[in-house]
Structures are given as C-alpha cells and as structure tokens.
Design a protein around this motif. Structure first.
Motif, PDB file in Angstrom:
ATOM      1  N   THR A   1      -6.900   7.880   3.076  1.00 46.18           N
ATOM      2  CA  THR A   1      -5.850   8.595   2.357  1.00 46.18           C
ATOM      3  C   THR A   1      -4.520   8.551   3.082  1.00 46.18           C
ATOM      4  N   THR A   2      -4.529   8.057   4.338  1.00 44.46           N
ATOM      5  CA  THR A   2      -3.290   7.887   5.093  1.00 44.46           C
ATOM      6  C   THR A   2      -3.216   6.451   5.578  1.00 44.46           C
TER       7      THR A   2
ATOM      8  N   VAL B   1       1.535   5.509  -0.413  1.00 43.94           N
ATOM      9  CA  VAL B   1       1.080   6.904  -0.421  1.00 43.94           C
ATOM     10  C   VAL B   1       2.292   7.781  -0.715  1.00 43.94           C
TER      11      VAL B   1
ATOM     12  N   LEU C   1      -1.584  14.800  -0.925  1.00 46.34           N
ATOM     13  CA  LEU C   1      -1.439  13.425  -1.393  1.00 46.34           C
ATOM     14  C   LEU C   1      -1.389  13.391  -2.919  1.00 46.34           C
TER      15      LEU C   1
ATOM     16  N   LYS D   1       0.870  -1.173   0.000  1.00 43.63           N
ATOM     17  CA  LYS D   1       0.000   0.000   0.000  1.00 43.63           C
ATOM     18  C   LYS D   1       0.903   1.218   0.000  1.00 43.63           C
TER      19      LYS D   1
ATOM     20  N   THR E   1      -1.835   7.302  -4.208  1.00 41.82           N
ATOM     21  CA  THR E   1      -2.263   6.324  -3.204  1.00 41.82           C
ATOM     22  C   THR E   1      -2.776   5.103  -3.943  1.00 41.82           C
TER      23      THR E   1
END
Length: 584
Positions: A237-238, A216, A228, A214, A231
């Motif tokens: 989003t984090t 970002v 961002l 994963k 992603t």
C-alpha cells in the motif's frame, strides 16, 4: 672482449616472459577512468531526464485529481444554489440530489446531507438523501473535524474528511460552508459523503499517464496507509522510498499527498542502460589501448634488443678484425677501439703493429670510408694487403704506393686514409729512427721525454683512392728513449659545432699534460676521457708507441745525433725510384 650475457633466443624468451609494463597499466587505468567519468555523466544525464519526465507525469496526475475535486466543488456549489431556490424542503432536497446520485456508480452510494450546528457545538443532520446517513444523526469524529474546518473557512471551498472506516466500508466526505438558506434556522453546512469500497486501482489505471507509473494518493498530507485513497496495486500500500516522487496535492481546502514511481524507465530501455553500454565499451577500449601500448612497448624493446645484439655482434666482428699487439722488449704498445653510434654501426677504422724481417717494427693507423659491415670487410682486406707489402721491410712510401694501386685496381673501397711507419732497430745509444708516410690521415703527435708535444705533419700525400696521382711523401726523424707517438683516427676529434682547429689544440694540451713515464695505457685512457660528453658519431682507433729506456752501449755517438734530447724537426723526402731504395 667479453660477449653479451644474453643471446638472441634467450632475449626472445625474456621478452615473452616480461611482465606487463607500467605504461600499459597506466594507459589502461587512464582509459578506464575516462570510461568511468563518461559512464557517470551518461548516468547523470539519463537520471536527470528520467526525473524530469517523472515530474511531468506527476504533474499530469495531479491535474487529473485536481479536476476530479473541482467537479465535486462545482457540484456542491450548484446543489446549494438549488437549495436556496427551493427553500431546502426535504422533497426539493431529494429532487436536487437525485441527478448527482444518478451520475455516481452504484457502488459509491453517494449521500448528500444538510447539517446544522447546534448551540452545544454538535453537528446534526437536518435533511439527507442517500444510504450512508440518517436525518437527526449526530456527526462526530473525522466528519465533525471536516465540518468544523469548513465552518471557519473564509473561502467557500470543500473540506475533505480523512478516510472513514476500513476495508469494504471505507468512505470519504466533503463539507462546504453554506450561506443562510430560507426556511432553515441556524448555521448550516452542506455535507457530501461517498462510499469508496475496497482499496483498488482507479478505472484509468491502464491509460496515460497511469500505465507508466505506480500511483498512491493519501487523504492526508503525509504517508499514512490508513488514509490511502488510490493505489495502482493492491500490495504494498506504500511505495519504496528510493525513486518515488511525492507532491502535496490540493483537494479543495484540504491537502492530500500524491506519490508516483515509474514502473520502468521513462526514457526507454536503451537510454536507461546507456551508461552500462558506455562502461562496457570503455572497458573494451581500455583493453584495446592497453594491448596496443603493450604491443608497441614490446616491439620497441625487441627492436632495441635486436639493435643491441647487432651492435654487439658488429663490434665483436670489428674487434676480431683488429690485431693483437705484439709483446716487444724495447717498445711499449697500447691501443684502443670504440665503435660509434647505435645498432649495426661497425666502421673501417683499424690499427696494427708487427715486427719486420729487417729487425724493425711496422705500425699502422687507418680509416676506410664507411660505417658498415662492407667497410669492415674492406678494412680487413686492406690491413692484410698492407701487412703483405710491408713484410719485407720496404720503405713506407713504397708500401703506400703499392697499396694504392691494389685498392684502385681491384676497387676494394673508395677512399682510405692511412699512416704507415717503420721503427728501425735500437741503435747503440738507445735512439731509434722512424720513417713514415701519411696518405691523407691526421698527423700523429709526438711527446718527447720532457713532455713537449709536436705534430708530425711530414710525409703527407693525398688519400688512397683519390682521382689524381702524386708522388708519395715520406718523413724521417730520430726518436729519443722515452718518446711516445700517438696515432689516432678522426672520430677522436669530431664534435658537434667544433672544428679541427678547436679539437686538435685541445688534444695536444691533453697529451702534454700526460706524464711520459705513466705509459701508453694511461695516455690512451686520458685521451678518451678528455672527449666532450656528447654522443659518439664515428669510430675511434688509438695507437700509442713508447720507446722504453734501455742502457746505452759504450760506443761513441754520431755527431749528427748529439741533440737527441731535443725534439727534432720533421724532415720530408720524396721517393723517386730504386736509387733511393738502394741508398737505404
């Protein structure tokens, strides 16, 4: 003698109901602790391996983004070269920007602009190609910040802006310091801006190394959801803090933040769960070891319990074979028996005392070879036969000879050592004549009324069952009132690393230290207490006989007995036939 408090069945029930022992719990906890250490070590190794692989994957991703930014740097540098060559005319600018815009996706809406910094410090678009900016537009905000950094930069590298706008209108720009371009007056910079569109996963999300992670990517050096850029998932989003690796990613002259987190175990499912496998296996091993320890302890306890019961039963059998001493008015009798060893170690030691038809008293101490039930059975036969031979009052030597012929003829046992003696009735002056025959046994001890001790070594002959025959000896002596005879078996004197020459004198000193008036029971207790504090290897049988003090009758004493208060010397005589018996 009291019987055991716990019989065989009750012992079995007690063993079944016994709680788990301390040794079993200790073994279980020890193996469990070792399992915990092994599982922890396995977990650490797997975690370190996963961390190393995550670091490698993060470095690969960083290289992908670095190459992408390097492509932008190369493109902008080439664009500046074209502007220098063409004089930066609007038509030339558009022609130079066309190839770059053609290579970009339609949704990116790539825009190239030449920006001049005015005297007032504001940045204004001089020439533009693309839909995101217009000629004459004044750039402010994050665009102006990036242009300012590029202007003062000592190295001609692109400076990225923060994310411009939000949602579908997001965009990202790069500013590059330009040298003087012919035909353009004032200080100019090259600015490139690309529409990002809605936040989504990159096109390479299903390829290595993206498919394992994963990802970002922030257009700032810290976590900021508004900045961002990339992603691999729409939400969140984090990434969670635990297990996520963040690295500072250079982007030209700017710094971005790259965050990576594994979707699953990078070392494989089996390796990731290895510590669970170790833990489960260790718990099973701990239970197995604890079960084996408990089984061994219970088996040992059952064996010890069985040995104790067998020893108790054997000792009970041995004591049942031993006689009860008679109660006599003119004699004090005391005896002791102690079985040797552990388990079923009953032996052939015995003692006996019984009245005779002649009015005298017969006494016996003997030892049948062996330490088992067979020896005890042989002892009971020998004891019964000796009583039968002695009942009519025959001489001790005759009784021993008959007993020898019986044992050899019927093979009752191999070897027997025995002392048989007869105490005549009390004379008028209170003395008594004792006659005894010793067939291979240790000589008894005589304690005179004054406490002196003598070893009665007379009347000796070979042990019963010996492979050769000799005449049986017999001894006779006069005992004074208050005298005590102590007969014993060899188990009393046996001690590791000691010989009979050491233990017999010690026994004589122990008997001499005993007050004669204290009685036979006290003498037996003193003798047993004087033994060395070492494991007993053989049975012990003791018989103590003491002549009680009786009032002397008013008769003249024989001249030969006038020295009755002195311990007499032992006299031996050999029996050769009926003539001696008739003389008796």
């Amino acid at each position: 003698m009291s019987t055991p408090a716990t019989t065989g069945p009750s012992r079995g029930r007690a063993a079944k109901a016994r709680r788990v022992g301390v040794a079993t719990i200790a073994a279980f906890l020890l193996v469990l602790a070792a399992t915990g250490v092994a599982a922890w070590g396995t977990h650490r190794v797997v975690r370190d391996q996963g961390s190393r692989l995550l670091k490698e994957r993060a470095a690969e991703l960083g290289l992908v983004f670095t190459q992408a930014v390097s492509t932008i740097t190369t493109s902008m540098s080439s664009f500046l070269g074209v502007l220098h060559a063409t004089g930066a005319s609007p038509s030339a600018f558009s022609r130079a920007a066309a190839p770059e815009q053609a290579k970009s996706p339609p949704t990116s809406r790539l825009t190239m602009a030449l920006v001049r910094r005015g005297a007032d410090g504001h940045f204004q678009v001089v020439t533009v190609s693309g839909p995101l900016l217009k000629a004459g537009e004044q750039l402010t905000g994050v665009r102006a910040a990036a242009l300012t950094k590029a202007r003062v930069s000592k190295v001609a590298v692109p400076i990225s802006t923060l994310v411009i706008g939000s949602g579908a209108n997001r965009a990202l720009g790069f500013a590059l310091k330009a040298s003087a371009i012919p035909g353009v007056f004032g200080e100019v910079l090259l600015y490139r801006e690309t529409a990002l569109g809605p936040l989504s996963a990159p096109r390479q999300a299903d390829t290595a190394p993206f498919h394992e992670l994963k990802v970002v990517l922030y257009a700032s050096p810290q976590v900021d959801p508004k900045q961002l850029l990339v992603t691999t998932s729409e939400s969140p989003t984090t990434l969670p803090t635990g297990g996520t690796r963040y690295i500072k990613q250079p982007a030209g002259g700017s710094t971005w933040l790259l965050g990576v987190r594994p979707k699953g175990s990078l070392v494989g499912g089996v390796a990731a769960n290895a510590w669970w496998i170790v833990m489960i296996g260790g718990i099973g091993a701990a239970l197995l070891v604890a079960g084996m320890v408990e089984f061994t302890i219970r088996r040992r306890d059952a064996a010890l319990s069985l040995y104790a019961v067998e020893h108790q039963q054997a000792e009970t059998l041995q004591r049942s074979l031993l006689p009860s001493l008679p109660q006599l008015a003119d004699l004090e009798l005391a005896a002791r028996y102690e079985a040797g060893g552990v388990g079923q170690r009953v032996g052939g030691d015995w003692f006996d005392a019984f009245p005779l038809t002649s009015g005298g008293v017969g006494f016996v101490i003997g030892d049948v070879i062996g330490h088992d039930l067979e020896a005890a059975a042989a002892m009971s036969q020998v004891r019964a036969a000796l009583r039968a031979f002695a009942y009519e009052g025959d001489e001790p030597a005759v009784v021993i000879s008959r007993l020898d012929r019986l044992i050899v003829t019927f093979e009752l046992t191999q070897l027997v050592s025995v002392i048989y003696g007869v105490l005549d009735p009390v004379s008028d002056n209170g003395t008594r004549v004792v006659r005894f025959a010793n067939a291979g046994h240790l000589p008894p001890l005589l304690q005179a009324p004054d406490g002196t001790v003598t070893s009665l070594s007379g009347g000796a002959s070979v042990v019963i069952g010996a492979p050769y025959v000799e005449a049986r000896g017999q001894a006779e002596l006069l005992l004074q009132p208050g005298s005590t005879m102590l007969l014993f078996t060899d188990g009393l004197l046996e001690a590791p690393e000691l010989s009979l020459t050491d233990t017999i004198p010690e026994l004589e000193r122990t008997v001499a230290a005993h007050p004669p008036e204290a009685g036979c029971d006290a003498m037996c207790d003193r003798v047993l207490a004087s033994r060395p504090r070492q494991p007993q290897r053989d049975d012990i049988a003791l018989l103590a006989i003491r002549l009680r003090d009786v009032p002397a009758r008013n008769v003249q004493q024989p001249a030969v007995r006038q020295d009755a208060n002195v311990a007499p010397e032992v006299a031996d005589s050999t029996l050769t036939g009926p003539a001696h018996l008739s003389r008796r």
